[in-house]
Scaffold this motif. Structure first.
Motif, PDB file in Angstrom:
ATOM      1  N   PRO A  62      -6.150  -9.935  -5.286  1.00  0.00           N
ATOM      2  CA  PRO A  62      -7.074  -9.496  -6.337  1.00  0.00           C
ATOM      3  C   PRO A  62      -7.893  -8.329  -5.798  1.00  0.00           C
ATOM      4  O   PRO A  62      -8.406  -8.390  -4.668  1.00  0.00           O
ATOM      5  CB  PRO A  62      -7.954 -10.724  -6.588  1.00  0.00           C
ATOM      6  N   GLY A  63      -8.042  -7.275  -6.568  1.00  0.00           N
ATOM      7  CA  GLY A  63      -8.757  -6.104  -6.077  1.00  0.00           C
ATOM      8  C   GLY A  63     -10.158  -6.405  -5.604  1.00  0.00           C
ATOM      9  O   GLY A  63     -10.631  -5.841  -4.609  1.00  0.00           O
ATOM     10  N   THR A  64     -10.848  -7.337  -6.280  1.00  0.00           N
ATOM     11  CA  THR A  64     -12.231  -7.655  -5.921  1.00  0.00           C
ATOM     12  C   THR A  64     -12.329  -8.553  -4.686  1.00  0.00           C
ATOM     13  O   THR A  64     -13.411  -8.733  -4.138  1.00  0.00           O
ATOM     14  CB  THR A  64     -12.936  -8.352  -7.097  1.00  0.00           C
ATOM     15  N   GLU A  65     -11.200  -9.141  -4.265  1.00  0.00           N
ATOM     16  CA  GLU A  65     -11.210 -10.055  -3.122  1.00  0.00           C
ATOM     17  C   GLU A  65     -10.190  -9.639  -2.068  1.00  0.00           C
ATOM     18  O   GLU A  65      -9.700 -10.465  -1.297  1.00  0.00           O
ATOM     19  CB  GLU A  65     -10.914 -11.482  -3.592  1.00  0.00           C
ATOM     20  N   ASP A  90      -4.386  -3.405  -7.645  1.00  0.00           N
ATOM     21  CA  ASP A  90      -5.201  -4.156  -8.597  1.00  0.00           C
ATOM     22  C   ASP A  90      -6.541  -3.483  -8.885  1.00  0.00           C
ATOM     23  O   ASP A  90      -7.596  -4.096  -8.783  1.00  0.00           O
ATOM     24  CB  ASP A  90      -5.422  -5.584  -8.109  1.00  0.00           C
ATOM     25  N   GLU A  93     -11.299  -1.223  -6.972  1.00  0.00           N
ATOM     26  CA  GLU A  93     -11.817  -1.864  -5.757  1.00  0.00           C
ATOM     27  C   GLU A  93     -10.691  -2.145  -4.759  1.00  0.00           C
ATOM     28  O   GLU A  93     -10.857  -1.968  -3.552  1.00  0.00           O
ATOM     29  CB  GLU A  93     -12.553  -3.151  -6.122  1.00  0.00           C
ATOM     30  N   GLY A  94      -9.549  -2.573  -5.279  1.00  0.00           N
ATOM     31  CA  GLY A  94      -8.418  -2.817  -4.392  1.00  0.00           C
ATOM     32  C   GLY A  94      -7.907  -1.540  -3.767  1.00  0.00           C
ATOM     33  O   GLY A  94      -7.535  -1.513  -2.579  1.00  0.00           O
ATOM     34  N   GLU A  96      -9.687   1.174  -3.231  1.00  0.00           N
ATOM     35  CA  GLU A  96     -10.687   1.605  -2.249  1.00  0.00           C
ATOM     36  C   GLU A  96     -10.506   0.841  -0.937  1.00  0.00           C
ATOM     37  O   GLU A  96     -10.629   1.412   0.157  1.00  0.00           O
ATOM     38  CB  GLU A  96     -12.089   1.367  -2.822  1.00  0.00           C
ATOM     39  N   TYR A  97     -10.203  -0.452  -1.049  1.00  0.00           N
ATOM     40  CA  TYR A  97      -9.958  -1.238   0.158  1.00  0.00           C
ATOM     41  C   TYR A  97      -8.731  -0.722   0.905  1.00  0.00           C
ATOM     42  O   TYR A  97      -8.744  -0.605   2.137  1.00  0.00           O
ATOM     43  CB  TYR A  97      -9.767  -2.709  -0.211  1.00  0.00           C
ATOM     44  N   ASN A 169      -8.695   4.472 -10.410  1.00  0.00           N
ATOM     45  CA  ASN A 169      -8.392   3.123 -10.891  1.00  0.00           C
ATOM     46  C   ASN A 169      -6.986   2.657 -10.539  1.00  0.00           C
ATOM     47  O   ASN A 169      -6.587   1.555 -10.917  1.00  0.00           O
ATOM     48  CB  ASN A 169      -8.575   3.065 -12.405  1.00  0.00           C
ATOM     49  N   ASP A 541     -14.543  -5.725 -21.710  1.00  0.00           N
ATOM     50  CA  ASP A 541     -15.529  -5.176 -20.778  1.00  0.00           C
ATOM     51  C   ASP A 541     -16.107  -3.869 -21.310  1.00  0.00           C
ATOM     52  O   ASP A 541     -15.403  -3.066 -21.936  1.00  0.00           O
ATOM     53  CB  ASP A 541     -14.900  -4.940 -19.408  1.00  0.00           C
TER      54      ASP A 541
END
Length: 659
Positions: A62-65, A90, A93-94, A96-97, A169, A541
């Motif tokens: 998951p991008g956020t995790e 994802d 955020e994913g 960027e990680y 994105n 959203d």
């Protein structure tokens, strides 16, 4: 782009490379550990393995995790036994990680796209194929990987800002497609793309096909990615894998176009893999033993299997489709809704003309004229047909020269004709028929006690129910208790109750940084007992909800119509009056935007309409095109009951019936 390079000289003299053993897996966003465990098992099994590596048609975290999911593999607490490559991080955020991992491992996430580049190393033996290009993996296997996922809005925004946002994105842009094609053109002349790896199912995969297929696959084909379609056509891969839909599907091989007049074509096999370790026992892993196509014997490469069919992406306009139910693709300029030619009027007097229904579809005008000609001299027979293919619609008008001929025809009501009992009535009496009683099987009528566990709230004249196969977990519907066809037709008291629910949903959504998009489809549906009004409400959203009007107008443009926009009404009565002023008593499609404005499109009698327009468009708005088909989103009753209970509890503070 330049022509395919011939720097290799005559590649026919290259030594053939040994076959490679590769595992291809479906999306593993929440199941990466299960994927690794399964790979370790089959890799260590002497009857199955060893394998050279794994390709994942989608995500692995998951991008956020992402950091939490990958840290045990970075630290060495967990290991991946063979090189594993995935294509989607994802979201922002994913991604960027992933770029942070590139810096941590002294790689450049925006570095060279040369033949030695194998993506960003996330952890030992875990790589993200972050560029849309052709990779040389597993010792000679050419893998064309499409990084990220397709989003209709982002892809069509060609502005610098739009492309920048899409790149942030992790969404595919026109630049990605151009870079992929440039990379392909720079390949040596005899090089072959062994595998095209995408997350998205390509549009039009089933334009032609050689066997019966399920509704889910038809929906996936009609709502698929035009980017994946274009690349499949241009690259002619030997295998094409996707992982966007929660079921396994393998298309029969199709024959590619010749790369040049002197060459022989080969086939492409398209496969969609279900999500890894899914609970539905759908196949999510596929093992390949593949000899790199660039050095394989050409006769073996170009051997056409007996079950092969034509290339679905080369179907000529107007060619017969096997999948007649495919919907038009509002993202494809070539798929605008056809405008049926006007039907010719019946020649004859209304009081001498009968209307005949329940006809066998094999009965043509000649057979009908012969059957009713026994009743009297005929003036005209007009059989209703479908404009797109000329097939009978099962009813007709028969005009006689005399009243006596028409009266004799009425005596054939319930007579057997072509094996069916036909209904015959005077044509001028049809408008006077009484409306049918609500059908016993209407899913929306509470009296029929269907799926009552989905009901979240009930007022005096309407109720709120969770959608049977929701686009999101909180996708709900506002429904009048009485079997009435549309919001416009509701009594004022019922409309006001529904309006209160709608305002409460909007306030509830704001607490979650969301807005509500609502759509209503009013069609008469006479053959099903008449429409029962239901207004679909989907929380979206905030950042995506702001694009709702744009994407619905974009869809309308592709389908060759334009919405009429109504300013935000202050009340239910004002909304009803505004819609009725445009649609009158006729059929319509309405979209209630987050800002309160309403988009209206009237549907003329006999006009074809895209039944799933609202659901299809919103599935792209929320970046979940795989949820366009409600049947693929269905849960068992226990899961539906739990989803309803969770929403009921969360919504309780806003529920008008609990205030």
């Amino acid at each position: 782009a330049c022509a395919r390079s011939t720097l290799m000289g005559d590649a026919a003299t290259d030594a053939a490379l040994p076959p490679r053993r590769i595992i291809v897996a479906g999306d593993a966003r929440d199941t990466f550990d299960a994927l690794v465990a399964r790979v370790a098992t089959v890799h260590g099994n002497p009857n199955a393995g060893p394998f050279d590596g794994v390709l994942v048609a989608g995500r692995i975290f998951p991008g956020t995790e992402a950091a939490q999911a990958m840290q045990p593999y970075i630290d060495g607490a967990k290991t991946v036994p063979v090189p594993m490559y995935f294509v989607d991080a994802d979201g922002a955020e994913g991604l960027e990680y992933a770029h942070s991992r590139a810096a941590a491992t002294a790689q450049r996430g925006d570095g060279s796209s040369g033949s030695s580049y194998t993506g960003i190393e996330i952890a030992p033996n875990v790589f993200m194929l972050d560029k849309s290009m052709v990779y040389d993996l597993f010792g000679g296997v050419k893998v064309a990987a499409v990084a990220g996922r397709y989003d209709a809005l982002s892809y069509e925004d060609a502005s610098a800002l739009g492309k920048s946002c899409a790149k942030t994105n992790g969404e595919v842009t026109e630049d990605d497609v151009r870079e992929m094609k440039d990379c392909f053109d720079e390949m040596k002349k005899r090089d072959v793309i062994d595998i095209l790896l995408c997350r998205d199912w390509p549009a039009g995969t089933l334009e032609v096909h050689g066997r019966e297929i399920g509704r889910e696959a038809k929906s996936a084909s009609s709502t698929g990615s035009p980017v994946a379609r274009a690349l499949a056509l241009a690259l002619s891969p030997r295998y094409h894998f996707a992982g966007s839909h929660p079921f396994f599907f393998e298309r029969e091989p199709y024959i590619n176009a010749k790369s040049d007049p002197s060459s022989s074509p080969w086939v492409t096999r398209f496969i969609n893999l279900a999500g890894c370790a899914n609970e539905d026992s759908e196949k999510w892993m596929h093992a390949l033993k593949i000899e790199p196509g660039s050095t394989i014997d050409r006769a073996l490469l170009c051997k056409i299997p007996p079950d092969s069919g034509p290339n679905p992406y080369l179907v000529q306009a107007g060619a017969k489709r096997r999948a007649d139910e495919l919907q038009p693709d509002w993202r494809d300029d070539t798929a605008k809704k056809p405008k049926p030619p006007p039907q010719r009027p019946v020649v004859g007097d209304p009081d001498k003309t009968v209307f005949v229904r329940n006809l066998n579809y094999k009965a043509d005008e000649g057979a009908i004229a012969e059957f009713f000609g026994e009743c009297g001299e005929l003036l005209d027979v007009r059989l209703a047909t479908k404009p797109e293919n000329g097939q009978s619609r099962g009813f007709c008008h028969v005009a006689f020269k005399t009243v006596e001929g028409a009266q004799a025809a009425l005596e054939r009501n319930n007579a057997s004709f072509f094996g069916r009992d036909i209904a015959v009535e005077m044509a001028n009496e049809r408008k006077e028929r009484q409306p049918r009683a609500p059908p016993q099987g209407c899913w929306f009528c509470l009296s029929n006690e269907k799926d009552l566990h989905l009901v979240a709230s009930i007022s005096g004249e309407c109720f709120m129910s969770m959608d049977k196969g929701g686009l999101t977990a909180e996708h709900c519907q506002l429904i009048p208790v009485e079997h009435l066809p549309s919001f416009v037709s509701l009594p004022q008291s019922t409309a006001e109750e529904i309006w209160k629910y709608l305002q409460a949903l909007r306030m509830y959504a704001e607490t979650k940084q969301q807005k509500v998009v609502v759509f209503e489809r009013h069609l008469e549906l006479r053959n099903k007992g008449g429409n029962h009004c239901h207004m679909n409400c989907i929380p979206v959203d905030d950042d995506r909800a702001a694009l709702a009007e744009k994407i619905f107008k974009q869809a309308a443009k592709k389908l060759d119509f334009a919405w009429t926009k109504i300013d935000p009404p202050a009340s239910a009565a004002e909304a009803q009056a505004a819609i009725k002023a445009i649609a009158d008593e006729g059929e319509y499609y309405a979209v209630h935007l987050p800002c309160g404005s309403i988009l209206i499109q009237t549907i003329n009698k006999g006009e074809k309409h895209w039944m799933q327009l609202g659901r299809e468009v919103i599935s792209h708005l929320i970046k979940a095109p795989e949820r366009a088909n409600w049947q693929t989103c269905m849960q068992d009753e226990d899961a539906e009951t739990a989803r309803t209970a969770a929403f009921t509890e969360a919504f309780a503070a806003f529920d008008p019936m609990k205030q």
